[in-house]
Each structure stands twice: as structure tokens, then as C-alpha cells.
Design a protein around this motif. Structure first.
Motif, PDB file in Angstrom:
ATOM      1  N   ASN B 310      38.414  35.177  47.943  1.00 43.17           N
ATOM      2  CA  ASN B 310      37.911  35.392  46.527  1.00 43.17           C
ATOM      3  C   ASN B 310      39.276  36.275  46.014  1.00 43.17           C
ATOM      4  O   ASN B 310      39.088  37.599  46.012  1.00 43.17           O
ATOM      5  N   ALA B 311      39.571  35.607  45.119  1.00 42.00           N
ATOM      6  CA  ALA B 311      40.897  36.285  44.329  1.00 42.00           C
ATOM      7  C   ALA B 311      40.409  37.465  43.441  1.00 42.00           C
ATOM      8  O   ALA B 311      41.015  38.691  43.196  1.00 42.00           O
ATOM      9  N   ALA B 312      39.098  37.432  42.916  1.00 41.53           N
ATOM     10  CA  ALA B 312      38.606  38.453  41.723  1.00 41.53           C
ATOM     11  C   ALA B 312      38.541  39.763  42.692  1.00 41.53           C
ATOM     12  O   ALA B 312      38.594  40.913  41.887  1.00 41.53           O
ATOM     13  N   HIS B 313      38.075  39.854  43.904  1.00 39.31           N
ATOM     14  CA  HIS B 313      37.757  40.851  44.740  1.00 39.31           C
ATOM     15  C   HIS B 313      38.871  41.226  45.651  1.00 39.31           C
ATOM     16  O   HIS B 313      38.922  42.227  46.488  1.00 39.31           O
ATOM     17  N   ARG B 314      40.087  40.450  45.657  1.00 36.34           N
ATOM     18  CA  ARG B 314      41.218  40.446  46.827  1.00 36.34           C
ATOM     19  C   ARG B 314      40.491  40.507  48.218  1.00 36.34           C
ATOM     20  O   ARG B 314      40.766  41.336  49.051  1.00 36.34           O
ATOM     21  N   LEU B 362      32.054  32.420  46.295  1.00 33.30           N
ATOM     22  CA  LEU B 362      33.158  31.634  45.651  1.00 33.30           C
ATOM     23  C   LEU B 362      32.426  30.790  44.344  1.00 33.30           C
ATOM     24  O   LEU B 362      33.040  30.573  43.326  1.00 33.30           O
ATOM     25  N   LYS B 363      31.350  30.374  44.703  1.00 34.45           N
ATOM     26  CA  LYS B 363      30.437  29.634  43.488  1.00 34.45           C
ATOM     27  C   LYS B 363      30.230  30.610  42.426  1.00 34.45           C
ATOM     28  O   LYS B 363      30.441  30.108  41.254  1.00 34.45           O
ATOM     29  N   LYS B 364      29.877  31.815  42.613  1.00 31.48           N
ATOM     30  CA  LYS B 364      29.643  32.652  41.342  1.00 31.48           C
ATOM     31  C   LYS B 364      30.955  32.922  40.564  1.00 31.48           C
ATOM     32  O   LYS B 364      30.908  32.870  39.248  1.00 31.48           O
ATOM     33  N   TYR B 365      32.206  32.925  41.292  1.00 31.19           N
ATOM     34  CA  TYR B 365      33.284  32.957  40.468  1.00 31.19           C
ATOM     35  C   TYR B 365      34.087  31.502  40.182  1.00 31.19           C
ATOM     36  O   TYR B 365      35.308  31.747  39.916  1.00 31.19           O
TER      37      TYR B 365
END
Ligand SMILES: Cc1cc2nc3c(=O)[nH]c(=O)nc-3n(C[C@H](O)[C@H](O)[C@H](O)COP(=O)(O)OP(=O)(O)OC[C@H]3O[C@@H](n4cnc5c(N)ncnc54)[C@H](O)[C@@H]3O)c2cc1C
Ligand code: SF4
Ligand code: SF4
Lengths: 97, 433
Positions: B310-314, B362-365
Motif C-alpha cells: 500500500n504505497a499511499a500509507h507506506r 488495495l481496492k480502495k486505492y
């Protein structure tokens, strides 16, 4: 702002267990590199293992390789890199990671 | 080695460790193979470790797990050329008996996992590279080949926890090579320094930690982020960008890292520290749409090899641990029910993932990677405009505040049309909503 940086000085800090004369990555065709437009491996590799040579191609020295896989991903359209891991126990050995 | 195992796990990162430990603890005969000289020798993490997933597997891990500092403050900084705008969140509530996030030195954690696995009877063998999967004529995976002499080993099921390169699945035709826009390359250094200095510079006590997530001009317009974390006696600093951007640019990753270290905002924080290691590693950042086939006859894939990041949250290591645990639980349940490890039975693993935060997040982002990739202004123009706006706002002169607001807005719109700005806001909100 870019300052000159010697990647060798960074790599010098690392621990490697060298598998003499068994490079785990190879360039398949030297000619293909000569006609490769960007030669992106030369500036994407974080260990500067690839360098332009006097024939207009690229020379690969895997001694400082960090086994990241970037060159394989970068060259996938040309498919000119045969990429493998070193034998078990050899290669980069991070103390901290 | 002609022995047969219930399960073979390839790789001793968090995903493989979670799987091996969970299987061994339930008494299954499990073999874990790792190519490094010791566990962790090949691995790189920032690194923040999230307690929640580890706690599910080893509830009392805090007794002896060699963590560095628990995190009491998180900073998010947007760097301009010689300035930054940022937000900080710090709370005493993070000083508890059971902290939720720790900074770690990755090799120490992987070695600790090795001990935990041995304690529950799991067999971990290092210095062994798995070269390919063994498959029967029907295509079912029945074991692995290694680079050791006579290195064929058989098992009822094989769990691939071999990380972002995922060579084994690729070689077997079970996964395609990752597209350059779906993987980032990160480089990092560990810098040793007197702990007193860390505590002074970051305003923390012994054991307390600060993490700084960094965006802005330091990635030179490429899609990427940087970080600076506090360990006990060291700092880790790193930067990573999508490989597609490195490929189209001409700035080598080590130069980018060096520029970050010399940024006027960062330099005073790391001044006097001694560099002891330089590392590089890829991070799977394609998100939901880049997740490959996750199971088949006799095999499952977990962690980075399954593109769970999840790259958005590291977040990566927690998705790795969760997926490793779920793969192991699937094996345990099927064995107990006397069922085999056919693709249709192993579909239960995918179901577990779908019902968990792994797939839900993962789906959310899922749209985020595409948006970041197609909208470079988030990494190029915006840092300039935002830091300039802050500069204007905080410069006390005789210009009234309303005129300042107008000037700031005008500067933004000059770079990008109003519709562009509105569009960006909508895209971002949609991607993270
Ligand atoms: C710079 C950086 C910073 C990060 N920061 C964070 C963070 O702060 N927090 C976070 O949660 N995550 C972070 N991550 C992501 C996190 O490190 C990964 O998501 C996590 O390590 C994935 O675990 P894994 O077990 O799937 O794979 P890995 O940890 O990569 O483990 C794979 C293992 O398999 C072994 N292996 C591979 N191929 C073979 C083979 N053929 N034979 C035998 N062994 C093999 C490797 O040697 C390795 O030990 C970061 C990653 C990077 C690169
Ligand atoms: S990218 Fe591939 S083909 Fe091009 S120079 Fe590098 S190795 Fe040769
Ligand atoms: S694997 Fe990484 S470090 Fe090694 S040669 Fe390729 S790009 Fe360079």
C-alpha cells in the motif's frame, strides 16, 4: 543543485561475498546495447554497474550489484539482460538492511 | 535430501516468516529456504514495523523483538528548493505499554524471526537459492529445485514468499514481468550518530521515535517519496521513485539521495552522522490492478511477490505478514479437513484476502497509482506553489491578508488552470476516499 557523487564510496561500506568469475547478470547481446537509444541501465542502476564503453555499447560489472532487479525491469522491452540471483550465500550481505 | 514436507516456504522476509511460523506452530512439517547468508542479508525496509499484524502471530513479541524506537511523532513534509511546509502529529497517547508502530533495523528483525521459527520447530535453511518450481505433468507444483547438490525437495504445497522480483513465478509462467510504472526503486542509507544528538534534534526521549515522510522537489518531478526515520543509534534516510520515471529521467538514484542529504532542511538533522551501509530495493506500487494470480495447483504466492503493498500509507511488511499467515491458515484448514491443495481448494486463500484489509485497502486505492503517474504536477509544480504560498503567508509585511490570498491563488492558477486544480482535487479525493 546536483553535487557530484561517487557511488563507489557508498558501495565501499557494504559487505559482499564475491562469487569469483560467476557473474549472476549478463548482457545477452553487446550489439543490441549499441543500438539501444537511452541505455537507461547506465543511469537507473543504483550501484552504477552499467557504464557506456568506447564501442558505443555498455559494459556490465556486477561486483557492486545490490540485486534489486531494476535493470531487468528497465530493459524488459529489449529483453537484453539475463538476470539471475547469485548462488545461495553469495552476493550482497546487508548488515542492517 | 529426499524428504518430503507438508509445505515449503521460499523466502525469509515477513511474509515467509509469518507463513513458516504459523505452519510450524500447528505442528506441520515445514521447510523454509532463504538465499541470503543469514535471514535479512538480502532485505531492505525503511523501516516502520506495524505491531498489529505481528501481534496476531506472536502476541508477546515485545518481550524480545529487537525493535528500535516506538513512534510518537509523524511528520509529513513537502520540500521546496530550500524550504518545506509540513504537518506534524505527536501524541503522548503513543507512549503506551503496547505501542503500535516501531522503527526497526530490518536485518535484526529477520534474524529474530529465524529464532522464533526454530523455537516452534520450523526448519529454516539459508544460503540456498531456489532455482525453479518442480511441476508434475498436469502442471501441479510438487516441490522445488535448489542450487545445492541434489537439491530437489518435495512438498504437498509450495508458498512463494520470494519478494518483489518474484523470479520463480515468472519463470514458471505464473506471473508476468512487472511494468516499470508499477514498481518503484528505493535507495537508502543508514547513518550512525550519538543517540543524545538524535534525542536533541528531534525533541524526543530515549526509546521515543520520530518519522518524517517527505515529498516535493527532492524527487525532481518524478513520482516518488523520501523518508527520514530515527533508530536508537542511527538514522535511516531514503528516497524512491517509479522505475518508469527513473528510466525517462537522467538522474541516477544515488545522486537523488545525495541531493536529499544535502537539502538545507535535511542536512542539519543528519550532520555529523557516519554512513555505514547503502542499500537498494524495489517496491511493488502498482496496487490492486497489478496483483497477479495468487494460487494454483499446489502453490500460493504471498507478500511483495503478490504485489501486496500500500504505497499511499507506506505499508508493506504488514500486508506481507497478513498474507503469509492467511496462506498458512488455508493449508492448516485443508489438511485438517483431509483435503488436498488443488487450485479450487486453495481459492480459500484468495477469499481470506478479499475479506481482509489486504485486498480491501488495495481496492480502495486502486486508482491512485494511475493518477500519480498521469499527473506529474503533484510532484513538480505543486511543491513550488505550496512552499511559495507559505512563504508569502508567513512573511510579515504591509500587504493585507486578502491581497495575499489572491496572490497565492493567482500563482496556483497561473501554473495550472482553475479546472485543472479542481480536477486534481477531485482525482485525489476519489483515489483516497
Ligand atoms: C526502502 C524501503 C522502505 C520500506 N519501508 C517500509 C516500511 O516503513 N514499513 C513497511 O511495512 N514496509 C516497508 N517496505 C516494504 C517492505 O519491506 C516489504 O513489503 C516486505 O519486506 C515484503 O516482505 P516479503 O516477505 O514479501 O518479501 P521480502 O522481504 O523481500 O523477502 C523475500 C525473501 O525471499 C528471499 N528469496 C527471494 N528469492 C529467493 C529464491 N529464489 N530462493 C530463496 N530465497 C529467495 C529473499 O532473499 C528474501 O529474504 C519498504 C521497502 C523498501 C524497499
Ligand atoms: S537497457 Fe538493455 S539493451 Fe539498453 S543498453 Fe542497457 S542492457 Fe543494453
Ligand atoms: S540488479 Fe540492481 S544493482 Fe544489480 S545491476 Fe541490476 S540495477 Fe544494478
Amino acid at each position: 543543485m546536483s553535487i557530484m557523487v561517487k557511488v563507489e564510496e557508498k558501495l565501499y561500506q557494504n559487505r559482499y561475498i564475491v562469487d569469483e568469475s560467476r557473474p549472476h547478470i549478463q548482457i545477452k547481446s553487446a550489439e543490441a546495447c549499441q543500438t539501444c537509444e537511452k541505455q537507461a541501465c547506465t543511469f537507473c542502476c543504483p550501484a552504477a554497474c552499467y557504464s557506456r564503453n568506447e564501442t558505443g555499447g555498455v559494459t556490465l560489472v556486477t561486483d557492486g550489484c545490490l540485486e534489486c532487479g531494476t535493470c531487468r525491469v528497465v530493459c524488459q522491452d529489449k529483453g537484453n539482460i539475463a538476470w539471475d540471483y547469485p548462488r545461495g550465500g553469495y552476493g550482497i550481505s546487508y548488515k542492517f538492511g | 535430501m529426499v524428504e518430503k514436507f507438508d509445505a515449503i516456504v521460499i523466502g525469509a522476509g515477513p511474509s515467509g516468516n509469518a507463513a513458516t511460523y504459523t505452519l510450524a506452530k500447528q505442528g506441520l512439517k515445514v521447510l523454509q529456504l532463504e538465499r541470503g547468508e543469514y535471514p535479512g542479508a538480502k532485505n531492505v525496509q525503511g523501516g516502520i514495523m506495524y505491531a498489529h499484524e505481528l501481534e496476531k502471530i506472536i502476541p508477546d513479541f515485545r518481550d524480545d523483538c529487537p525493535t528500535e524506537r516506538h513512534i510518537i511523532e509523524q511528520r509529513v513534509w513537502l520540500l521546496g528548493d530550500d524550504n518545506y511546509v509540513g504537518t506534524n502529529y505527536r501524541s503522548e497517547a503513543f507512549n503506551t505499554d503496547r505501542p503500535n508502530r516501531y522503527t526497526i533495523i530490518r536485518a535484526n528483525i529477520d534474524k529474530w524471526w529465524g529464532e522464533q521459527i526454530r523455537k516452534v520447530g520450523g526448519l529454516q535453511i539459508c544460503e540456498t537459492t531456489v532455482t525453479e518450481l518442480i511441476r508434475d505433468p498436469s502442471g501441479k507444483v510438487t516441490g522445488v529445485r535448489t542450487d545445492r547438490e541434489g537439491g530437489e525437495i518435495h512438498a504437498d504445497v509450495v508458498i512463494m514468499a520470494d519478494g518483489v522480483n518474484a523470479l520463480l513465478a515468472k519463470r514458471a509462467g505464473l506471473q508476468a514481468e512487472a511494468a516499470p510504472e508499477n514498481v518503484a526503486l528505493a535507495v537508502k542509507e543508514i547513518l550512525f550518530i550519538d543517540p543524545e544528538l538524535i534525542q536533541q534534534r528531534f525533541g524526543i526521549k530515549e526509546d521515543e521515535g520520530v518519522v518524517i515522510e517527505i515529498m516535493g522537489k527532492v524527487t525532481k518531478g518524478m513520482v516518488g517519496t523520501a523518508f527520514l526515520y530515527t533508530n536508537k543509534e542511527s538514522l535511516t534516510i531514503g528516497i524512491g521513485c517509479l522505475i518508469s520515471d527513473f528510466k525517462n529521467g537522467d538522474c541516477p538514484p544515488y545522486r537523488m539521495l545525495e541531493d536529499l542529504k544535502n537539502h538545507p532542511v535535511i542536512k542539519p538533522l543528519i550532520e555529523g552522522a557516519e554512513m555505514k551501509e547503502y542499500a537498494a530495493h524495489m517496491i511493488p506500487e502498482g496496487g490492486y490492478k497489478a496483483v497477479p494470480q495468487l494460487y494454483g495447483d499446489g502453490w500460493m504466492v504471498v507478500g511483495d511477490a503478490a504485489h501486496f503493498n500500500n504505497a499511499a500509507h507506506r505499508e508493506g511488511s504488514n500486508l506481507a505478514m497478513a498474507s503469509g499467515r492467511m496462506a498458512a491458515e488455508t493449508v492448516i484448514e485443508l489438511k485438517a479437513a483431509g483435503k488436498g491443495y488443488s487450485a479450487s481448494n486453495l481459492a480459500a486463500y484468495k477469499k481470506k484476502l478479499d475479506d481482509s484489509f489486504v485486498m480491501k485497502d488495495l481496492k480502495k486505492y486502486r486508482e491512485l497509482p494511475g493518477i500519480m503517474h498521469g499527473n506529474k504536477q503533484f510532484f513538480g509544480a505543486y511543491p513550488d506553489e505550496i512552499t511559495a504560498a507559505a512563504h508569502n503567508w508567513f512573511t510579515v509585511d504591509s500587504v493585507d491578508k486578502k491581497t495575499k490570498e489572491k496572490a497565492i491563488m493567482k500563482a496556483f492558477v497561473k501554473r495550472r488552470s482553475v479546472m485543472g486544480l479542481v480536477g486534481d482535487a477531485i482525482k485525489l479525493v476519489r483515489a483516497v476516499r
